[in-house]
Design an enzyme around this catalytic site. Structure first.
Site, PDB file in Angstrom:
ATOM      1  N   HIS A  44       0.850  -1.199   0.000  1.00 15.17           N
ATOM      2  CA  HIS A  44       0.000   0.000   0.000  1.00 15.17           C
ATOM      3  C   HIS A  44       0.881   1.243   0.000  1.00 15.17           C
ATOM      4  O   HIS A  44       1.710   1.435   0.893  1.00 15.17           O
ATOM      5  CB  HIS A  44      -0.940  -0.024   1.218  1.00 15.17           C
ATOM      6  CG  HIS A  44      -1.999  -1.070   1.094  1.00 15.17           C
ATOM      7  ND1 HIS A  44      -2.434  -1.845   2.138  1.00 15.17           N
ATOM      8  CD2 HIS A  44      -2.723  -1.453  -0.007  1.00 15.17           C
ATOM      9  CE1 HIS A  44      -3.377  -2.673   1.699  1.00 15.17           C
ATOM     10  NE2 HIS A  44      -3.570  -2.450   0.407  1.00 15.17           N
ATOM     11  N   HIS A  88       2.642  -3.748   6.721  1.00 14.25           N
ATOM     12  CA  HIS A  88       1.695  -2.653   6.456  1.00 14.25           C
ATOM     13  C   HIS A  88       1.699  -1.685   7.638  1.00 14.25           C
ATOM     14  O   HIS A  88       2.419  -1.862   8.607  1.00 14.25           O
ATOM     15  CB  HIS A  88       0.266  -3.211   6.309  1.00 14.25           C
ATOM     16  CG  HIS A  88       0.048  -4.041   5.081  1.00 14.25           C
ATOM     17  ND1 HIS A  88      -0.765  -3.632   4.056  1.00 14.25           N
ATOM     18  CD2 HIS A  88       0.546  -5.252   4.712  1.00 14.25           C
ATOM     19  CE1 HIS A  88      -0.780  -4.550   3.111  1.00 14.25           C
ATOM     20  NE2 HIS A  88       0.008  -5.555   3.485  1.00 14.25           N
ATOM     21  N   GLU A 133       1.660   3.784   3.039  1.00 15.08           N
ATOM     22  CA  GLU A 133       2.150   3.253   4.318  1.00 15.08           C
ATOM     23  C   GLU A 133       3.671   3.324   4.344  1.00 15.08           C
ATOM     24  O   GLU A 133       4.378   2.317   4.291  1.00 15.08           O
ATOM     25  CB  GLU A 133       1.586   1.832   4.512  1.00 15.08           C
ATOM     26  CG  GLU A 133       0.052   1.848   4.539  1.00 15.08           C
ATOM     27  CD  GLU A 133      -0.613   0.475   4.393  1.00 15.08           C
ATOM     28  OE1 GLU A 133       0.088  -0.550   4.486  1.00 15.08           O
ATOM     29  OE2 GLU A 133      -1.844   0.452   4.189  1.00 15.08           O
ATOM     30  N   GLU A 170       0.791  -4.865  11.011  1.00 14.66           N
ATOM     31  CA  GLU A 170       0.361  -3.465  10.894  1.00 14.66           C
ATOM     32  C   GLU A 170       1.240  -2.707  11.884  1.00 14.66           C
ATOM     33  O   GLU A 170       1.063  -2.826  13.096  1.00 14.66           O
ATOM     34  CB  GLU A 170      -1.110  -3.304  11.277  1.00 14.66           C
ATOM     35  CG  GLU A 170      -2.083  -4.080  10.394  1.00 14.66           C
ATOM     36  CD  GLU A 170      -2.423  -3.383   9.081  1.00 14.66           C
ATOM     37  OE1 GLU A 170      -1.733  -2.418   8.712  1.00 14.66           O
ATOM     38  OE2 GLU A 170      -3.375  -3.819   8.430  1.00 14.66           O
ATOM     39  N   ARG A 203      -3.332   4.699  -2.073  1.00  5.68           N
ATOM     40  CA  ARG A 203      -3.168   3.341  -1.519  1.00  5.68           C
ATOM     41  C   ARG A 203      -2.847   2.285  -2.599  1.00  5.68           C
ATOM     42  O   ARG A 203      -2.040   1.402  -2.391  1.00  5.68           O
ATOM     43  CB  ARG A 203      -4.486   2.962  -0.825  1.00  5.68           C
ATOM     44  CG  ARG A 203      -4.672   1.510  -0.446  1.00  5.68           C
ATOM     45  CD  ARG A 203      -6.025   1.328   0.221  1.00  5.68           C
ATOM     46  NE  ARG A 203      -6.428  -0.059   0.362  1.00  5.68           N
ATOM     47  CZ  ARG A 203      -6.252  -0.777   1.476  1.00  5.68           C
ATOM     48  NH1 ARG A 203      -5.651  -0.257   2.518  1.00  5.68           N
ATOM     49  NH2 ARG A 203      -6.672  -2.021   1.542  1.00  5.68           N
TER      50      ARG A 203
HETATM   51  O1  0X9 Z   1      -6.821  -4.263   4.524  1.00  8.25           O
HETATM   52  C1  0X9 Z   1      -5.639  -4.573   4.316  1.00  8.25           C
HETATM   53  O2  0X9 Z   1      -5.199  -4.882   3.211  1.00  8.25           O
HETATM   54  C2  0X9 Z   1      -4.671  -4.596   5.516  1.00  8.25           C
HETATM   55  N1  0X9 Z   1      -4.892  -3.424   6.333  1.00  8.25           N
HETATM   56  S1  0X9 Z   1      -4.403  -1.970   5.765  1.00  8.25           S
HETATM   57  O3  0X9 Z   1      -4.885  -0.949   6.686  1.00  8.25           O
HETATM   58  N2  0X9 Z   1      -2.825  -1.902   5.787  1.00  8.25           N
HETATM   59  O4  0X9 Z   1      -4.893  -1.783   4.437  1.00  8.25           O
HETATM   60  C3  0X9 Z   1      -4.935  -5.835   6.334  1.00  8.25           C
HETATM   61  C4  0X9 Z   1      -4.708  -7.103   5.561  1.00  8.25           C
HETATM   62  C5  0X9 Z   1      -5.153  -8.317   6.332  1.00  8.25           C
HETATM   63  N3  0X9 Z   1      -5.126  -9.484   5.525  1.00  8.25           N
HETATM   64  C6  0X9 Z   1      -6.046  -9.724   4.555  1.00  8.25           C
HETATM   65  N4  0X9 Z   1      -7.062  -8.952   4.337  1.00  8.25           N
HETATM   66  N5  0X9 Z   1      -5.903 -10.831   3.872  1.00  8.25           N
HETATM   67 ZN    ZN Z   2      -1.757  -1.800   4.033  1.00  6.46          ZN
END
Ligand code: 0X9
Ligand code: ZN
Length: 341
Positions: free
Chosen positions: A78, A211, A81, A286, A136
């Site tokens: 992303h 992330h 980040e 995260e 993003r």
């Molecule tokens: O939503 C996401 O892609 C991730 N959070 S973020 O705030 N960095 O965008 C979390 C990813 C968790 N894993 C999956 N969704 N598979």
């Molecule tokens: Zn992310």
């Protein structure tokens, strides 16, 4: 708001690794790091981005023992980040410069190679430096819409876009932040990572995707409410090892146990996909903070966020070695136990 790069101030006393860097600087750094450490670090071209920028992973190796296993770490899926690529640089610097007598990392590198992809989404990262700090997605142009970009963490083949099931965590609509793309691995960035991992699935035992923000450690599944088959292993082993000292009360469980995703599945993520490929230790970090600065974490917080994550990575890696390798080198057992209490 952090709209410009305040890390290039020549009066700044912070080190290179305590600043955020432009994409050009990161490419330069990748080259230099490989050149300066020819025995330990090798740059591998794993593909290229939508705008044809190279995707370089660094392979960190300490020895050429046969049948060595490996860890994969990707940063910068992303674009906004920024702490994530900063962590990959921090990690590689730590490994390539640390005195390898220092046991914690020596144990890991003695048993595993580490592949590090510092910027998985270079086009998006570039765009956050030039045009929109809060971008993003990647920068691919849609055939069906005037909107740009696919969320690379919705583009993997893990219940991709829920495949018919309603989900608020991924969308077929190109104008959303969570657009899953035209089909699984439609994007060259996710395809490159998936191809590399498919090729190395028998050696890669631990998958880590970095992330921000919220200071959590997530593990499969996010694409379904089902528990991972080794759920208890992931919870009990890693909970005990990581929770008390490193990420206090930070492991939030997805699916049945936690609330985080119980009404909001996020299919198509790289962690779930890697897990289904057979990489049974698969995590999304995260990093800090918990929302005060959010994506705009000031450079003065880089060291704290990276050291915290580094400690967690070392602990998890040692734990994985202990669980998966029957004859780890003798010093590992001591190190792992010391870390785990
Ligand atoms: O939503 C996401 O892609 C991730 N959070 S973020 O705030 N960095 O965008 C979390 C990813 C968790 N894993 C999956 N969704 N598979
Ligand atoms: Zn992310």
């Amino acid at each position: 708001m952090q709209t410009k790069n305040d890390s290039t101030d020549p009066r700044s006393s912070s080190t290179f690794y305590e600043r955020y860097h432009s994409l050009e600087d990161i490419y330069y750094w990748i080259n230099r790091t490989a050149q300066d450490n020819p025995d330990k670090v090798k740059a591998i071209l794993i593909g290229s981005s939508y705008e044809k920028r190279p995707l370089y992973a660094l392979k960190l190796t300490l020895n050429n023992r046969p049948n060595k296993k490996a860890i994969w770490i990707d940063c910068g899926i992303h674009a906004r980040e920024w702490i994530s690529p900063a962590f990959c640089l921090w990690f590689v610097h730590y490994v390539s410069t640390c005195d390898l007598v220092s046991v914690d990392i020596a144990n890991i590198l003695d048993n595993m190679d580490v592949y590090v992809l510092p910027v998985m989404n270079p086009d998006g990262y570039k765009y956050t430096w030039t045009t929109n700090r809060m971008w993003r997605k990647n920068r691919s142009i849609s055939r069906s819409s005037a909107c740009t970009g696919v969320d690379l963490n919705r583009n993997f083949d893990a219940n991709w876009c829920s495949e018919g099931v309603v989900s608020e965590g991924a969308s077929h609509e190109p104008c959303t932040e969570i657009y899953c793309g035209a089909f699984p691995e439609s994007e060259p960035e996710s395809e490159a990572v998936a191809n590399f991992l498919r090729l190395h699935k028998d050696t890669v035992q631990l998958y880590l995707s970095i992330h921000s923000y919220s200071q959590m450690l997530l593990f499969p599944y996010s694409c379904t409410l089902d528990e991972a088959e080794n759920h208890n292993d992931l919870v009990s082993g890693l909970d005990r090892s990581v929770k008390p000292s490193i990420y206090p009360s930070v492991i939030r469980l997805l699916g049945k146990v936690g609330v985080f995703h119980s009404h909001n599945l996020a299919p198509g993520g790289s962690d779930d996909w890697a897990y289904n490929l057979g990489i049974k230790y698969s995590f999304t970090f995260e990093l800090q903070d918990r929302g005060h600065y959010g994506f705009l974490l000031p450079p003065s917080h880089i060291a704290k966020a990276c050291n915290e994550a580094l400690l967690a990575v070392k602990t998890i890696a040692n734990k994985v070695i202990e669980k998966t390798q029957s004859f780890p080198c003798p010093s590992l057992v001591t190190t792992a136990n010391t870390l785990i209490v």
